[in-house]
Design an enzyme around this catalytic site. Structure first.
Site, PDB file in Angstrom:
ATOM      1  N   ALA A  24      -3.185 -19.655 -46.244  1.00  0.00           N
ATOM      2  CA  ALA A  24      -2.577 -20.965 -46.252  1.00  0.00           C
ATOM      3  C   ALA A  24      -1.280 -21.143 -45.430  1.00  0.00           C
ATOM      4  CB  ALA A  24      -2.542 -21.828 -47.512  1.00  0.00           C
ATOM      5  N   HIS A  71      20.478 -11.274 -65.090  1.00  0.00           N
ATOM      6  CA  HIS A  71      19.725 -10.933 -66.428  1.00  0.00           C
ATOM      7  C   HIS A  71      19.536 -11.574 -67.312  1.00  0.00           C
ATOM      8  CE1 HIS A  71      18.549  -7.645 -69.337  1.00  0.00           C
ATOM      9  NE2 HIS A  71      19.609  -8.278 -70.388  1.00  0.00           N
TER      10      HIS A  71
HETATM   11  P1  FAD Z   1      -8.924 -25.331 -43.172  1.00  0.00           P
HETATM   12  O1  FAD Z   1      -7.972 -25.499 -44.398  1.00  0.00           O
HETATM   13  O2  FAD Z   1     -10.321 -24.847 -43.467  1.00  0.00           O
HETATM   14  O3  FAD Z   1      -8.974 -26.757 -42.627  1.00  0.00           O
HETATM   15  C1  FAD Z   1      -9.917 -27.140 -41.616  1.00  0.00           C
HETATM   16  C2  FAD Z   1     -10.209 -28.424 -41.467  1.00  0.00           C
HETATM   17  O4  FAD Z   1     -10.744 -28.923 -40.431  1.00  0.00           O
HETATM   18  C3  FAD Z   1     -11.229 -28.851 -42.703  1.00  0.00           C
HETATM   19  O5  FAD Z   1     -10.756 -29.871 -43.562  1.00  0.00           O
HETATM   20  C4  FAD Z   1     -12.519 -29.146 -41.797  1.00  0.00           C
HETATM   21  O6  FAD Z   1     -13.018 -30.215 -42.635  1.00  0.00           O
HETATM   22  C5  FAD Z   1     -11.895 -29.891 -40.724  1.00  0.00           C
HETATM   23  N1  FAD Z   1     -12.599 -29.685 -39.457  1.00  0.00           N
HETATM   24  C6  FAD Z   1     -13.498 -28.660 -39.047  1.00  0.00           C
HETATM   25  N2  FAD Z   1     -14.275 -28.721 -37.987  1.00  0.00           N
HETATM   26  C7  FAD Z   1     -13.752 -30.360 -37.533  1.00  0.00           C
HETATM   27  C8  FAD Z   1     -14.030 -31.104 -36.488  1.00  0.00           C
HETATM   28  N3  FAD Z   1     -15.023 -30.706 -35.701  1.00  0.00           N
HETATM   29  N4  FAD Z   1     -13.768 -32.444 -36.533  1.00  0.00           N
HETATM   30  C9  FAD Z   1     -12.590 -32.856 -37.807  1.00  0.00           C
HETATM   31  N5  FAD Z   1     -12.402 -32.024 -38.594  1.00  0.00           N
HETATM   32  C10 FAD Z   1     -12.892 -30.796 -38.547  1.00  0.00           C
HETATM   33  N6  FAD Z   1      -4.702 -19.060 -49.096  1.00  0.00           N
HETATM   34  C11 FAD Z   1      -3.517 -19.058 -49.839  1.00  0.00           C
HETATM   35  O7  FAD Z   1      -2.744 -18.877 -49.023  1.00  0.00           O
HETATM   36  N7  FAD Z   1      -3.332 -19.061 -51.202  1.00  0.00           N
HETATM   37  C12 FAD Z   1      -4.345 -19.031 -52.107  1.00  0.00           C
HETATM   38  O8  FAD Z   1      -4.111 -19.403 -53.133  1.00  0.00           O
HETATM   39  C13 FAD Z   1      -5.710 -19.571 -51.372  1.00  0.00           C
HETATM   40  N8  FAD Z   1      -6.518 -19.897 -52.400  1.00  0.00           N
HETATM   41  C14 FAD Z   1      -7.850 -20.118 -51.718  1.00  0.00           C
HETATM   42  C15 FAD Z   1      -8.912 -20.340 -52.679  1.00  0.00           C
HETATM   43  C16 FAD Z   1     -10.306 -20.416 -52.045  1.00  0.00           C
HETATM   44  C17 FAD Z   1     -11.308 -20.766 -53.134  1.00  0.00           C
HETATM   45  C18 FAD Z   1     -10.464 -20.778 -50.767  1.00  0.00           C
HETATM   46  C19 FAD Z   1     -11.913 -20.765 -50.259  1.00  0.00           C
HETATM   47  C20 FAD Z   1      -9.533 -20.360 -50.037  1.00  0.00           C
HETATM   48  C21 FAD Z   1      -8.013 -20.039 -50.502  1.00  0.00           C
HETATM   49  N9  FAD Z   1      -7.011 -19.583 -49.636  1.00  0.00           N
HETATM   50  C22 FAD Z   1      -5.814 -19.473 -50.080  1.00  0.00           C
HETATM   51  C23 FAD Z   1      -7.205 -19.865 -48.136  1.00  0.00           C
HETATM   52  C24 FAD Z   1      -6.674 -21.024 -47.370  1.00  0.00           C
HETATM   53  O9  FAD Z   1      -7.462 -22.145 -48.089  1.00  0.00           O
HETATM   54  C25 FAD Z   1      -7.031 -21.151 -46.106  1.00  0.00           C
HETATM   55  O10 FAD Z   1      -6.250 -20.091 -45.410  1.00  0.00           O
HETATM   56  C26 FAD Z   1      -6.334 -22.271 -45.371  1.00  0.00           C
HETATM   57  O11 FAD Z   1      -6.937 -23.439 -45.816  1.00  0.00           O
HETATM   58  C27 FAD Z   1      -6.619 -22.222 -43.858  1.00  0.00           C
HETATM   59  O12 FAD Z   1      -6.064 -23.593 -43.215  1.00  0.00           O
HETATM   60  P2  FAD Z   1      -6.537 -24.093 -41.914  1.00  0.00           P
HETATM   61  O13 FAD Z   1      -5.961 -25.242 -41.766  1.00  0.00           O
HETATM   62  O14 FAD Z   1      -6.903 -23.225 -40.903  1.00  0.00           O
HETATM   63  O15 FAD Z   1      -8.270 -24.359 -42.183  1.00  0.00           O
END
Ligand code: FAD
Ligand code: NAI
Length: 471
Positions: A326, A450
């Protein structure tokens, strides 16, 4: 939104990468719209990832601690009961609070939130199938793809999110399973294994590699973490591959093969968690309509400024290269808007921390010993155990070590690896030091308060060029 009205920026995906880019673009005065189909903002991280998992980890840890680690502290409790539905409610509240918070920030920064599924019609036009029915069209001078990732399925084991679950189902089980088998001993596997083991499930983790935590975790740290988790009751089968699964019986049966000459075996579980990694998500996005390719792992191909081969279409987050984290997605969301606004931006990919939120936590930044060995880089190591740190001992929470790796010749910091209490907070110091090119001596000569856990980092840094005082 008016059909056909042109925006400065259209963002597809309201996850961490997309929503952060949207807010930043709003702050910079762009006319910006963000399309999200999920019905709430924050993506995987806020809805079914980082946030709900941390709520369950925190509260299951409290429960487990009250049950097993309170009497000797002078706290006697009566009947301790688990109320799983309330535990889940607390999780949902933290998620809703945060996702609504982003909606508020969108309003505050003038971001138009379009609820629906976006797909490319042409290089400047995105059609949106609206969640509430009907469709609209957005035109963008610039477009950012931030569609994230999804769980990689296991061939032959269909995910129903009840008995065979991905992380999403594992965050919402309706009762504590008697037995849980986790396929994949990466970060998701170990965090979810911790949650359900603390709540009473018998958990077995099957991992293909010879170590838990994935290949990016320092091997010594991984071994230490595994020993601690094993003591907590989690079973591990390393160097073991799941070959097939059978869900027809009462229990799910998994055929596993030990990679190193062991015998094939059948494992049984009431619930099976598939946690073998995540893959980029571009389904229905219409990349074919604009001639954009993905690589062999499904990632949208970009250059160092996040541009696809159509330079006004950029891409950030899990759907493209780099660690699926994230904070990496967030920083790319900021950097990509800086490129649009000013022509330059910055993410240091050599300096992205990783944290596994088990207890104790595991956290690291920079290079591991195995990385450095494979590159023939001469390094020195300083280690310090939490069992010699006054605060950790006082808290009776003193398992783990801090390990600092520095260049043998220049003493420049190369990596910090921690397994221990508060590791996830403590890694920020190592990250800042690495980002600023500090030596291990710089860390050691910095006064640390500390009694704090962070003194363990100072002493590990001392130990790279001299000796720690308390060990
Ligand atoms: P995403 O968060 O996947 O967001 C993409 C969004 O795009 C989604 O909401 C989806 O619905 C939307 N979307 C897709 N296609 C379309 C479309 N065509 N039109 C409209 N909307 C669309 N990372 C950490 O750093 N720390 C953590 O503690 C951590 N814990 C995690 C725990 C779990 C169980 C999981 C599964 C992941 C975890 N991660 C963690 C990883 C983190 O969630 C991802 O790296 C992060 O969410 C990536 O962000 P993003 O915006 O690239 O993608
Ligand atoms: P991962 O890639 O971290 O781990 C998957 C593990 O499964 C690997 O160790 C792999 O060797 C193993 N594996 C693969 N196939 C297997 C098989 N057939 N049998 C047995 N083992 C097998 O992926 P994971 O844990 O699913 O997480 C996905 C992403 O989400 C990661 O990129 C991670 O960074 C991110 N994430 C981050 C968190 C955090 O920062 N705290 C928490 C949860 C997820």
């Amino acid at each position: 939104s008016e059909a056909g009205e042109e925006k400065d920026l259209v963002i597809i995906g309201g996850g961490v990468a997309g929503y952060v880019a949207a807010i930043k673009a709003g702050q910079e005065g762009f006319k910006v719209a963000c399309i999200e189909k999920r019905g709430s903002l924050g993506g995987t991280c806020l809805n079914v990832g980082c946030i709900p998992s941390k709520s369950l980890l925190n509260n299951s840890h409290l429960y487990h601690q009250i049950l097993h680690d309170s009497k000797s502290r002078g706290i006697e409790v009566g009947d301790v009961k688990l109320n799983l539905s309330q535990l889940m409610k607390a999780k949902e509240q933290s998620v809703t609070g945060l996702t609504k918070g982003i909606e508020f920030l969108f309003k505050k920064n003038g971001v138009e939130y379009v609820k629906g599924t976006g797909s490319f019609v042409d290089e400047h036009t995105v059609k949106v199938d609206l969640n509430e029915g009907g469709e609209t069209t957005l035109k963008g001078k610039n477009i950012i793809i931030a569609t994230g990732s999804e769980a990689t399925p296991f061939p032959g084991l269909e995910i129903d999110e009840k008995r065979v679950v991905s992380s999403t189902g594992a965050l919402s089980l309706e009762k504590v399973p008697e037995s849980l088998v986790v396929i994949g001993g990466g970060i998701i596997g170990l965090e979810m294994a911790s949650v359900w083991s603390r709540l009473g499930a018998k958990v077995t983790v099957v991992e293909f590699l010879g170590q838990i935590g994935g290949p990016g975790m320092d091997t010594e740290i991984s071994k230490t973490a595994q020993k601690i988790l094993k003591k907590q009751g989690i079973d591990f089968k390393l160097n073991t591959k799941v070959v097939s699964g059978d869900t027809t019986g009462d229990k799910i049966k998994l055929e596993v093969d030990a990679a190193k000459g062991g015998k094939p075996e059948t494992l049984e579980g009431d619930v099976v968690l598939v946690a073998i990694g995540r893959r980029p998500y571009t389904e229905g996005l219409g990349l074919e309509n604009i001639g954009l390719d993905v690589d062999e792992r499904g990632r949208v191909v970009i250059d160092s400024e996040y541009r696809t081969k159509h330079p006004h279409i950029r891409c950030v987050g899990d759907v493209t290269f780099g660690p699926m984290l994230a904070h990496k997605a967030e920083d790319e969301g900021l950097a990509v808007v800086e490129y649009l606004k000013k022509g330059y931006g910055h993410v240091n990919y050599g300096c992205i921390p990783a944290v596994m939120y088990t207890h104790p936590e595991v956290a690291w930044v920079g290079q591991t010993e195995q990385d450095l060995k494979s590159q023939n880089i001469a390094y020195k190591v300083g280690s310090f155990p939490f069992s010699a740190n006054s605060r950790a001992k006082t808290n009776a929470d003193a398992e783990g070590i801090v390990k600092v790796i520095a260049d043998a010749e220049t003493d420049r910091l190369l990596g910090v690896h921690i397994v221990g209490p508060g590791a996830g907070e403590m890694i920020a110091e190592g990250t800042l030091a690495l980002e600023y090119g500090a030596s291990s001596e710089d860390i050691a000569r910095t006064t640390h308060a500390h009694p704090t856990l962070s003194e363990a980092l100072k002493e590990a840094a001392m130990a790279t060029y001299n000796r720690a005082i308390h060990f």
